[in-house]
Design a protein around this motif. Sequence first.
Motif, PDB file in Angstrom:
ATOM      1  N   SER A   1       0.837  -1.194   0.000  1.00 49.52           N
ATOM      2  CA  SER A   1       0.000   0.000   0.000  1.00 49.52           C
ATOM      3  C   SER A   1       0.872   1.245   0.000  1.00 49.52           C
ATOM      4  CB  SER A   1      -0.924   0.022   1.225  1.00 49.52           C
ATOM      5  OG  SER A   1      -1.779  -1.092   1.236  1.00 49.52           O
ATOM      6  N   LEU A   2       0.281   2.364  -0.395  1.00 54.82           N
ATOM      7  CA  LEU A   2       1.002   3.635  -0.416  1.00 54.82           C
ATOM      8  C   LEU A   2       0.109   4.741   0.112  1.00 54.82           C
ATOM      9  CD1 LEU A   2       0.006   5.693  -2.952  1.00 54.82           C
ATOM     10  CD2 LEU A   2       1.078   3.910  -4.297  1.00 54.82           C
ATOM     11  N   PHE A   3       0.733   5.838   0.520  1.00 53.17           N
ATOM     12  CA  PHE A   3       0.025   7.050   0.878  1.00 53.17           C
ATOM     13  C   PHE A   3       0.943   8.234   0.594  1.00 53.17           C
ATOM     14  CE2 PHE A   3      -2.645  10.013   3.142  1.00 53.17           C
ATOM     15  CZ  PHE A   3      -3.906   9.460   2.984  1.00 53.17           C
ATOM     16  N   ILE A   4       0.362   9.402   0.323  1.00 56.07           N
ATOM     17  CA  ILE A   4       1.110  10.572  -0.119  1.00 56.07           C
ATOM     18  C   ILE A   4       0.861  11.728   0.838  1.00 56.07           C
ATOM     19  CG2 ILE A   4       1.405  12.239  -1.991  1.00 56.07           C
ATOM     20  CD1 ILE A   4       0.178   9.895  -3.791  1.00 56.07           C
ATOM     21  N   GLY A   5       1.918  12.452   1.197  1.00 53.90           N
ATOM     22  CA  GLY A   5       1.767  13.639   2.026  1.00 53.90           C
ATOM     23  C   GLY A   5       3.102  14.334   2.218  1.00 53.90           C
ATOM     24  N   ASP A   6       3.064  15.597   2.576  1.00 49.48           N
ATOM     25  CA  ASP A   6       4.277  16.391   2.802  1.00 49.48           C
ATOM     26  C   ASP A   6       4.707  16.233   4.257  1.00 49.48           C
ATOM     27  OD1 ASP A   6       6.302  18.227   2.927  1.00 49.48           O
ATOM     28  OD2 ASP A   6       5.084  19.969   2.408  1.00 49.48           O
ATOM     29  N   VAL A   7       5.592  15.286   4.525  1.00 51.52           N
ATOM     30  CA  VAL A   7       5.915  14.954   5.915  1.00 51.52           C
ATOM     31  C   VAL A   7       6.858  15.956   6.569  1.00 51.52           C
ATOM     32  CG1 VAL A   7       5.518  12.492   5.513  1.00 51.52           C
ATOM     33  CG2 VAL A   7       7.838  13.407   5.326  1.00 51.52           C
ATOM     34  N   ASN A   8       7.619  16.713   5.778  1.00 56.51           N
ATOM     35  CA  ASN A   8       8.556  17.673   6.375  1.00 56.51           C
ATOM     36  C   ASN A   8       8.178  19.128   6.082  1.00 56.51           C
ATOM     37  OD1 ASN A   8       9.130  17.598   3.669  1.00 56.51           O
ATOM     38  ND2 ASN A   8      11.316  17.128   3.896  1.00 56.51           N
TER      39      ASN A   8
ATOM     40  N   ARG B   1      -0.093   0.433  14.340  1.00 53.35           N
ATOM     41  CA  ARG B   1       1.078   1.115  14.882  1.00 53.35           C
ATOM     42  C   ARG B   1       1.100   2.555  14.381  1.00 53.35           C
ATOM     43  NH1 ARG B   1       2.877  -4.191  13.825  1.00 53.35           N
ATOM     44  NH2 ARG B   1       3.985  -5.172  15.576  1.00 53.35           N
ATOM     45  N   ILE B   2       1.416   3.486  15.275  1.00 56.43           N
ATOM     46  CA  ILE B   2       1.444   4.906  14.908  1.00 56.43           C
ATOM     47  C   ILE B   2       2.792   5.495  15.294  1.00 56.43           C
ATOM     48  CG2 ILE B   2       0.416   7.180  15.287  1.00 56.43           C
ATOM     49  CD1 ILE B   2      -2.244   5.817  15.747  1.00 56.43           C
ATOM     50  N   TYR B   3       3.396   6.170  14.329  1.00 57.84           N
ATOM     51  CA  TYR B   3       4.686   6.842  14.509  1.00 57.84           C
ATOM     52  C   TYR B   3       4.435   8.344  14.420  1.00 57.84           C
ATOM     53  CZ  TYR B   3       6.288   2.160  13.093  1.00 57.84           C
ATOM     54  OH  TYR B   3       6.478   0.808  12.978  1.00 57.84           O
ATOM     55  N   LEU B   4       4.652   9.065  15.509  1.00 57.90           N
ATOM     56  CA  LEU B   4       4.406  10.503  15.528  1.00 57.90           C
ATOM     57  C   LEU B   4       5.535  11.253  14.828  1.00 57.90           C
ATOM     58  CD1 LEU B   4       3.005  11.123  19.127  1.00 57.90           C
ATOM     59  CD2 LEU B   4       1.737  10.877  16.976  1.00 57.90           C
ATOM     60  N   ASN B   5       5.143  12.210  14.021  1.00 56.80           N
ATOM     61  CA  ASN B   5       6.072  13.061  13.292  1.00 56.80           C
ATOM     62  C   ASN B   5       6.599  14.146  14.224  1.00 56.80           C
ATOM     63  OD1 ASN B   5       7.272  14.922  11.504  1.00 56.80           O
ATOM     64  ND2 ASN B   5       5.808  14.511   9.891  1.00 56.80           N
ATOM     65  N   ASN B   6       7.898  14.272  14.283  1.00 57.18           N
ATOM     66  CA  ASN B   6       8.526  15.315  15.096  1.00 57.18           C
ATOM     67  C   ASN B   6       9.358  16.205  14.180  1.00 57.18           C
ATOM     68  OD1 ASN B   6       9.605  16.908  17.111  1.00 57.18           O
ATOM     69  ND2 ASN B   6      11.049  15.353  17.835  1.00 57.18           N
ATOM     70  N   ASN B   7       8.701  17.245  13.632  1.00 58.32           N
ATOM     71  CA  ASN B   7       9.369  18.197  12.743  1.00 58.32           C
ATOM     72  C   ASN B   7      10.043  17.502  11.557  1.00 58.32           C
ATOM     73  OD1 ASN B   7       8.723  20.536  14.286  1.00 58.32           O
ATOM     74  ND2 ASN B   7      10.347  20.003  15.732  1.00 58.32           N
ATOM     75  N   GLY B   8       9.334  16.527  10.987  1.00 60.69           N
ATOM     76  CA  GLY B   8       9.826  15.875   9.776  1.00 60.69           C
ATOM     77  C   GLY B   8      10.607  14.604  10.010  1.00 60.69           C
ATOM     78  N   THR B   9      10.763  14.186  11.254  1.00 63.32           N
ATOM     79  CA  THR B   9      11.459  12.938  11.552  1.00 63.32           C
ATOM     80  C   THR B   9      10.524  11.997  12.301  1.00 63.32           C
ATOM     81  OG1 THR B   9      12.334  13.725  13.660  1.00 63.32           O
ATOM     82  CG2 THR B   9      13.666  14.133  11.690  1.00 63.32           C
ATOM     83  N   PHE B  10      10.793  10.703  12.189  1.00 62.57           N
ATOM     84  CA  PHE B  10       9.959   9.687  12.817  1.00 62.57           C
ATOM     85  C   PHE B  10      10.833   8.741  13.630  1.00 62.57           C
ATOM     86  CE2 PHE B  10       7.775  11.099   9.046  1.00 62.57           C
ATOM     87  CZ  PHE B  10       6.434  11.151   9.400  1.00 62.57           C
TER      88      PHE B  10
END
Length: 576
Positions: free
Chosen positions: A256-263, A334-343
């Motif tokens: 599966s895939l998903f798209i988004g601006d993570v940083n 499982r959830i990984y929280l984004n911390n200013n563009g890092t996981f």
Amino acid sequence: MKKFFSTILFLITFSQLHSQVPFNQNPNWISTDVISVSTGGTFADIDRDGWLDFVVANGNDISIQKLVVYYNDGTGTFPTTPDWQSTDINYHGHCDVGDVNGDGWPDVAVSVYIGNGGFTTPGKVKLYLNNNGTLSSNPDWVSADLFYTFSCAFGDADSDGDLDLAVAGGEAYYNNPAQPRIYYNNGGMLETLPSWKGTASIYSYDVNWADFDNDGDLDVVFAGESNPNYIFENYGDSISVTPTWQSTDASQYANSLFIGDVNNDGFLDLAISDNNQLGGSGKFKIYLNNNGILNTTPFWTSTFSGYGSGINLADIDNDNDLDLITGGWWQPVRIYLNNNGTFPTTPQFTSTSTSVVEVIVMGDVDNDALQNIQEVFISNSTMKLFYLQRTPVQEIHQVIVDADTLQLNEYCYDLENGWIMLASQPDSEAVIIVEASVSWDIDMGITNWDQSKGNYLFFNNTNPVYVESESQQPEGFVLYQNYPNPFNPSTKIKFIIPSVIVSEAKQSVFVTLKVYDVLGSEIATLVDEYKPAGKYEVEFISHSGLSGIRELPSGVYFYKLTAGNYIETKKMILLK
């Protein structure tokens, strides 16, 4: 393209109040139709009553089953068995939702993974139209070509303001590759044979659309099983038939895939879940976009290794960046929280309940933190594609170009990914206003093909008190809309300073009223002094003179009133 997000002050106000995963470890709702092999899923307001419904496609490669809808009961939950079921049955894969015929009602496309004869027979793709809140009991459109397909996605391939359908093809278990393809929308219905096909037959289990290179059109991306992940570039007048980008890391077993601006750099990134049933390492991973071109190897990879499946990106903790939500077969969420563009490589949240997670969908199911917003864009005479800042979008209310409200058949959109495509090119410097609803309390739905368990809904337990209003003014504090609006060359702005914010020790409060352009640059200061409680009116002039500023071009401007600790911002439009 210039852009201003009208609720940014509101986000800053409360974004630091949440720093943990706001879900219980066990689901709040579980469906009881456990014989269903639930695979595809999406949230959509099928009956347009203002509440998100749950559309689920059943079957996979296990059982011939139906497309179903669980209607939201108007309190934020679903019945444990579906309210609506299709008459026809198939081995259903993933589905997508979009308004194909421009009538304002969301329609549903479904990939049929394999034919009713099993793995020896190819599948197809089909479309159910929405008839004023109820889907057709049998599909209104079926592809004329037969092929193995597990996933489909609506997008606008030719930038004409209606939804086309991209379809991922191929079945890797018994070596049945297929060409990826796009069915174009002609007058509100899909063509039965695709006008676009990729040159090579591949194996792909997921597909979506995104403007990866920020050139104003939608590229199409396929998750590769037994081959790399591929992007086919949209050139505006055509789409490449060979990949213009492909991943080069060793693991080539994407599910599966998903798209988004993570940083938050303005370029869309790609999240992939790998599944190691047929090979590879089975990792979750993210490919960063480097100024319009994805890196060919991931910048982040999970510690988890196994049967990865559903994946999503959403800002669940309201800190203004996209968090990574993942699932697997016989695995927890499982959830990984984004911390200013890092996981982190290990998740901050793991659900207690496990299931065979197929799709993860996000939306405010119980409507407990919806916010009406306006996003304003200025046309540069080449762009028809506009991305909203917060996703998923709950609802698009209307799209206005200058003073004209567009008809439903004059644009198309994708709520999950937050883009809008106009059918006609706006004039240069035209003002495009998108009125929509978004939420700061995003709930999570899970489809599950384990026949001993149902589908899941996890409610977001964020306290919605933080999102009730944009500015939280005390009673009596008012900043009026400027009048006239639009204006040329002058307009008047009225405001009220209530006595409640003027202290007993000081009979006045320091007040500023400033004007800004869409880039946030200060244009003029209209008030900058202490003022007692009372009603006030000031004038803003768009050229040098009383306001002491240069002559301004047509466009959107913003005026912000600050009185003590209270702030409010409104927009105004200068039309010459």
